[in-house]
Design an enzyme around this catalytic site. Structure first.
Site, mmCIF file in Angstrom:
data_model
loop_
_atom_site.group_PDB
_atom_site.id
_atom_site.type_symbol
_atom_site.label_atom_id
_atom_site.label_comp_id
_atom_site.label_asym_id
_atom_site.label_seq_id
_atom_site.Cartn_x
_atom_site.Cartn_y
_atom_site.Cartn_z
ATOM 1 N N ARG A 131 -31.981 -41.011 45.607
ATOM 2 C CA ARG A 131 -31.647 -39.747 46.258
ATOM 3 C C ARG A 131 -30.154 -39.470 46.079
ATOM 4 O O ARG A 131 -29.356 -40.389 45.917
ATOM 5 C CB ARG A 131 -31.980 -39.807 47.753
ATOM 6 C CG ARG A 131 -33.437 -40.125 48.052
ATOM 7 C CD ARG A 131 -33.650 -40.316 49.554
ATOM 8 N NE ARG A 131 -35.046 -40.620 49.870
ATOM 9 C CZ ARG A 131 -35.545 -41.853 49.937
ATOM 10 N NH1 ARG A 131 -34.752 -42.904 49.725
ATOM 11 N NH2 ARG A 131 -36.823 -42.052 50.230
ATOM 12 N N LYS B 54 -33.494 -44.780 53.260
ATOM 13 C CA LYS B 54 -33.819 -44.305 54.606
ATOM 14 C C LYS B 54 -34.178 -45.483 55.506
ATOM 15 O O LYS B 54 -34.811 -46.445 55.060
ATOM 16 C CB LYS B 54 -34.986 -43.319 54.548
ATOM 17 C CG LYS B 54 -34.624 -41.980 53.900
ATOM 18 C CD LYS B 54 -35.782 -41.007 53.976
ATOM 19 C CE LYS B 54 -35.391 -39.643 53.428
ATOM 20 N NZ LYS B 54 -36.509 -38.666 53.504
ATOM 21 N N HIS C 148 -32.346 -32.985 43.653
ATOM 22 C CA HIS C 148 -33.579 -33.768 43.741
ATOM 23 C C HIS C 148 -34.428 -33.645 42.473
ATOM 24 O O HIS C 148 -35.362 -34.426 42.284
ATOM 25 C CB HIS C 148 -34.403 -33.296 44.957
ATOM 26 C CG HIS C 148 -34.770 -34.411 45.888
ATOM 27 N ND1 HIS C 148 -33.856 -35.319 46.379
ATOM 28 C CD2 HIS C 148 -35.967 -34.779 46.415
ATOM 29 C CE1 HIS C 148 -34.471 -36.176 47.172
ATOM 30 N NE2 HIS C 148 -35.750 -35.881 47.206
ATOM 31 N N ARG D 224 -34.664 -36.710 40.374
ATOM 32 C CA ARG D 224 -35.498 -37.729 41.037
ATOM 33 C C ARG D 224 -36.973 -37.456 40.743
ATOM 34 O O ARG D 224 -37.741 -38.363 40.400
ATOM 35 C CB ARG D 224 -35.225 -37.705 42.541
ATOM 36 C CG ARG D 224 -36.082 -38.666 43.387
ATOM 37 C CD ARG D 224 -35.549 -38.661 44.811
ATOM 38 N NE ARG D 224 -36.456 -39.232 45.792
ATOM 39 C CZ ARG D 224 -36.544 -40.536 46.074
ATOM 40 N NH1 ARG D 224 -35.800 -41.403 45.411
ATOM 41 N NH2 ARG D 224 -37.373 -40.972 46.993
ATOM 42 N N HIS E 83 -40.175 -45.088 48.781
ATOM 43 C CA HIS E 83 -41.135 -44.426 49.661
ATOM 44 C C HIS E 83 -41.817 -45.460 50.557
ATOM 45 O O HIS E 83 -42.319 -46.480 50.069
ATOM 46 C CB HIS E 83 -42.217 -43.708 48.848
ATOM 47 C CG HIS E 83 -41.732 -42.457 48.192
ATOM 48 N ND1 HIS E 83 -42.377 -41.878 47.117
ATOM 49 C CD2 HIS E 83 -40.669 -41.660 48.452
ATOM 50 C CE1 HIS E 83 -41.725 -40.793 46.747
ATOM 51 N NE2 HIS E 83 -40.690 -40.640 47.539
ATOM 52 N N TYR F 119 -46.769 -37.158 42.644
ATOM 53 C CA TYR F 119 -46.360 -37.121 41.241
ATOM 54 C C TYR F 119 -47.539 -37.294 40.293
ATOM 55 O O TYR F 119 -47.468 -36.883 39.135
ATOM 56 C CB TYR F 119 -45.285 -38.179 40.979
ATOM 57 C CG TYR F 119 -44.020 -37.906 41.745
ATOM 58 C CD1 TYR F 119 -43.204 -36.825 41.415
ATOM 59 C CD2 TYR F 119 -43.648 -38.698 42.825
ATOM 60 C CE1 TYR F 119 -42.049 -36.549 42.125
ATOM 61 C CE2 TYR F 119 -42.487 -38.432 43.544
ATOM 62 C CZ TYR F 119 -41.702 -37.357 43.191
ATOM 63 O OH TYR F 119 -40.561 -37.079 43.901
#
Length: 295
Positions: A146, A170, A241, A244, A267, A276
């Protein structure tokens, strides 16, 4: 109510380890919700009920807020009530069984290989800033991290000899991501030749620095990628983004397994990565329609 929100923010920060941007989002949502409660004459959170939550969401909807915004607000409110019940500020959670608004999943915009090449060839390697820009773009496409993770990278987070970088994602979750030969070469050139010229004073730990010699910001990189997209003549709308999304899609198109892509992207849930696979199917259909003589 403000004091309870402060307690909740402390809980999310210390016990859950959420990132600053996520904390700001929760706080913004909850202040907006409690302001609404006050406008309805509710000054004690214990006096709020299911109807107040529904009324607030309807108000947001009437203001034209997107379904994703409604869903995020409800998630913030629900988490707040769960915390209050857990810490015995409330006996009952009025948000229980409230249905989350269904969000239409939009396929992420992805660049073709040709467009990626155009973008990556844009920076002028005769300038220190151009070498830096090239290194940032190559690193994004090579790793799929990110933009927030990119600008947070420090010198100690990258190991060019071993060919990997350490990334804090995250929820303060750390992951190791491999680097390709091209990215390693460009980043080495940046560290050895360009970064020393961009630094104004010593002591800056950031890997990527701006013209002031300070850590690159998300906003600063946004301007950089927009500049090269325009310069390269790419018609597709590009955000930080986009690389990415392109990284993940191109990996899957070339046979990478979903679990590996999930781990590299950071993720928590593989269902997030599965979007995706829809992109690759969609692109395959486009290729077939354009190339098969009887399509």
């Amino acid at each position: 109510m403000e004091i309870l929100i402060d307690h909740f923010m402390h809980f999310l920060s210390v016990e859950k380890g959420l990132a600053a941007n996520t904390l700001e989002s929760y706080q913004r949502d909850l202040f907006a919700y409690t302001d609404f409660l006050k406008s309805e004459g509710v000054t004690d959170i214990a006096a709020s009920n299911r109807s107040h939550i529904i009324s607030y969401l309807v108000t947001l909807q009437k203001k034209g807020r997107a379904t994703a915004t409604l869903s995020r607000n409800l998630a913030s409110i629900r988490a707040f009530y769960q915390f209050l019940v857990r810490d015995r500020h409330l006996e009952h959670d009025p948000s229980i069984h409230l249905e989350t608004p269904k969000i239409e999943k939009r396929l992420p915009k992805v660049l073709s290989l040709e467009e990626v090449e155009k973008l990556l060839e844009g920076p002028d390697l005769g300038q220190p800033s151009g070498v830096r820009d090239k290194a940032m773009l190559e690193l994004l496409y090579a790793t799929g991290i990110r933009v927030s993770e990119l600008v947070q990278l420090n010198m100690g987070d990258i190991n060019l000899e071993m060919g990997f970088l350490k990334c804090m994602g995250k929820g303060s979750k750390e992951r190791m991501i491999p680097l390709g030969k091209v990215a390693i070469s460009v980043i080495r050139q940046y560290i050895e030749t360009a970064r020393p010229r961009l630094l104004k004073v010593g002591g800056e730990s950031a890997l990527f620095v701006n013209h002031l010699g300070k850590r690159m910001t998300r906003q600063g990189f946004w301007k950089i990628i927009k500049k090269y997209a325009l310069q390269s003549g790419i018609m597709a709308e590009i955000t930080p983004h986009t690389l990415r999304h392109s990284f993940a899609t191109h990996l899957l198109e070339n046979g990478a397994d979903l679990r590996s892509v999930q781990e590299m992207l950071g993720h928590a849930d593989i269902s997030t990565t599965q979007i995706y696979t829809h992109v690759t199917r969609s692109r395959i259909k486009d290729v077939y329609a354009k190339t098969h003589p009887r399509a």
